[in-house]
Design a protein around this motif. Structure first.
Motif, mmCIF file in Angstrom:
data_model
loop_
_atom_site.group_PDB
_atom_site.id
_atom_site.type_symbol
_atom_site.label_atom_id
_atom_site.label_comp_id
_atom_site.label_asym_id
_atom_site.label_seq_id
_atom_site.Cartn_x
_atom_site.Cartn_y
_atom_site.Cartn_z
ATOM 1 N N ILE A 330 0.833 -1.211 0.000
ATOM 2 C CA ILE A 330 0.000 0.000 0.000
ATOM 3 C C ILE A 330 0.866 1.259 0.000
ATOM 4 O O ILE A 330 0.569 2.242 -0.689
ATOM 5 N N LEU A 331 1.963 1.235 0.775
ATOM 6 C CA LEU A 331 2.840 2.402 0.851
ATOM 7 C C LEU A 331 3.542 2.700 -0.470
ATOM 8 O O LEU A 331 4.031 3.815 -0.685
ATOM 9 N N CYS A 332 3.590 1.705 -1.360
ATOM 10 C CA CYS A 332 4.169 1.936 -2.683
ATOM 11 C C CYS A 332 3.262 2.803 -3.556
ATOM 12 O O CYS A 332 3.735 3.469 -4.489
ATOM 13 N N ILE A 333 1.970 2.807 -3.255
ATOM 14 C CA ILE A 333 1.001 3.494 -4.114
ATOM 15 C C ILE A 333 1.255 4.997 -4.210
ATOM 16 O O ILE A 333 1.288 5.550 -5.327
ATOM 17 N N PRO A 334 1.436 5.722 -3.088
ATOM 18 C CA PRO A 334 1.753 7.161 -3.224
ATOM 19 C C PRO A 334 3.006 7.410 -4.049
ATOM 20 O O PRO A 334 3.079 8.406 -4.802
ATOM 21 N N MET A 335 3.996 6.518 -3.907
ATOM 22 C CA MET A 335 5.219 6.661 -4.696
ATOM 23 C C MET A 335 4.909 6.551 -6.191
ATOM 24 O O MET A 335 5.432 7.310 -7.018
ATOM 25 N N MET A 336 4.038 5.575 -6.534
ATOM 26 C CA MET A 336 3.655 5.371 -7.929
ATOM 27 C C MET A 336 2.947 6.603 -8.499
ATOM 28 O O MET A 336 3.215 7.034 -9.631
ATOM 29 N N LEU A 337 2.047 7.163 -7.721
ATOM 30 C CA LEU A 337 1.287 8.337 -8.189
ATOM 31 C C LEU A 337 2.196 9.546 -8.373
ATOM 32 O O LEU A 337 2.010 10.337 -9.317
#
Length: 455
Positions: A330-337
């Motif tokens: 889940i914490l990877c998601i902000p990085m992706m955005l």
């Protein structure tokens, strides 16, 4: 008493005797050597093939998928022949295939050799979860998974770093010119004359010979393993214990937990394939970061992966096996955005995106040792090779489908490279929610029977 349901790992009572420890550390050595081999096959070998057989390079995804299918077949025989025989047979085939790429430039022959090399190198990625689930007590397993993965990755990074430099160095010696002059010429092999190209190819062949030597060392290291039949085949007692919950046939792979786990892996694999192979292209073509800087950013991701692996034991102890996987995903998601919107950072894009990618890489890999350990307890000892085989087949199918999607739909325009991060974010979120809903209660705290009794 805690409300957490405790799942009994059928291998949690392992006594870490001298023979088990020996086999565990021997595989650390073997997998470290294969890390060096992977550092050559993933980068140097591909560049070499682009010169001698460019048609093979355009079909790498297809050939890699075929290689994965071969791995899936080999894994089915692990519980019949054992780990040691597989680790003795595989490097022989791999070495012969590498020699073929050095001696031949026939497209069909080189393609076949590449398939076998891919299969041979990839197989090692599936052996340590099988072996460590048998040889390592549950409380030490995630730590040892982290160790073996870190050693492999560090060796891969070292050999990758020096591989290209060795090519240029040998090229400079053959040409009788300075390293700097050879480096300038290597920037565009299409502009080399026939003699220069011949000497340049010798540089690549030298590095492939290093890969052959490392593979041969892995072969001889396998003789150090001390294996018994009970290591890979269930004993009569274990069969009786597992009979009610794990019938020893392929029907066990159709149980709910296994299917849901495969869905989780499939969702994350789709996301990985949509963005990871295209990091350099996106950074260079879409965010307009210089090619040399892109290489540096990508290299630093290896360090982030190592740091992530090292955090795995702490994460599992702090949050549990399932929650660790879900939270880091889940914490990877902000990085992706943020990466998808990378152009908003203007002149600071290089440093900001470099930092974001470093964090993303660390987070994405932090729970990987935990995941490798957790998935092996979903089925009995006899069925683990078949389970690994099934995961390999599914990954190969997903790879082909994602390749068709990116080629024919997503990457038709440059905007598709950014869109891929949004799609990946969705799949990561779905995978995390699936884990939390269906696996947390039963599998988050995997403990030994002794600890459960105390609890």
């Amino acid at each position: 008493m805690s409300n957490t349901t405790v799942y009994l790992d059928d291998d949690s009572s392992i006594q870490w005797d001298k023979r088990y420890k020996r086999n565990v550390w021997v595989y650390v050595l073997i997998y470290g050597l294969l890390g060096g081999v992977a550092g050559i096959t993933l980068y140097t070998l591909v560049s070499y093939l682009d010169i001698i057989a460019p048609q093979v390079v355009t079909g790498l995804n297809m050939y890699s998928a075929i290689g994965q299918a071969i791995v899936a077949i080999l894994l089915l025989y692990v519980h019949k022949v054992g780990y040691k025989k597989i680790l003795l047979i595989t490097p022989i085939i791999t070495v012969i295939s590498m020699i073929v790429t050095v001696l031949s430039d026939n497209t069909a022959i080189v393609a076949l050799a590449y398939i076998l090399i891919t299969a041979g190198v990839s197989l090692y990625d599936f052996m340590y979860p099988l072996m460590y689930t048998v040889y390592v007590p549950r409380e030490k397993r995630t730590f040892m998974m982290s160790v073996v993965m870190c050693v492999n990755l560090i060796m891969q990074a070292i050999v990758s770093f020096f591989g290209g430099k060795i090519v240029v160095w040998v090229f400079s010696l053959k040409q009788g010119i300075s390293y700097q002059e050879a480096s300038i010429l290597s920037a565009d092999s299409s502009k080399m004359n026939s003699l220069q190209l011949h000497n340049y190819i010798i540089g690549y062949k030298t590095v492939i010979i290093i890969a052959i030597i490392l593979t041969a060392l892995a072969f001889f290291s396998a003789f150090l393993l001390r294996e018994k039949r009970d290591d890979y085949i269930e004993t009569k007692k274990e069969k009786e214990q597992n009979k009610a919950k794990n019938a020893l046939d392929f029907k066990v792979l159709a149980k709910k937990d296994v299917i849901l786990w495969l869905v989780f892996l499939g969702l994350t694999q789709i996301g990985i394939l949509l963005v990871v192979p295209y990091f350099p292209i996106y950074l260079n073509e879409f965010l307009h970061i210089q090619r040399g800087t892109v290489s540096t950013i990508i290299s630093f991701q290896t360090l982030a992966m190592v740091l992530g692996y090292m955090c795995a034991p702490w994460l599992e102890k702090t949050m549990g096996s399932v929650v660790s996987n879900a939270v880091t995903t889940i914490l990877c998601i902000p990085m992706m955005l943020l990466i998808a919107k990378g152009n908003i950072f203007g002149g600071a894009v290089t440093i900001v995106i470099g930092i974001i990618l470093f964090i993303r890489s660390g987070l994405a890999n932090a729970a990987m040792p935990i995941q490798q350990s957790l998935q092996m307890i979903l089925v009995s000892k006899d069925m683990r090779p078949a389970f690994s085989s099934l995961m390999t087949i599914i990954n190969a199918i997903i790879g082909i489908l994602v390749g068709l999607f990116t080629q024919n739909v997503l990457l038709k325009t440059s905007a598709g490279y950014a869109t891929a991060y949004y799609i990946t974010s969705f799949f990561y979120f779905a995978a995390s929610i699936l884990l939390l809903i269906f696996f947390t209660k039963k599998y988050n705290r995997v403990m030994s029977p002794k600890k459960q009794k105390q609890k």
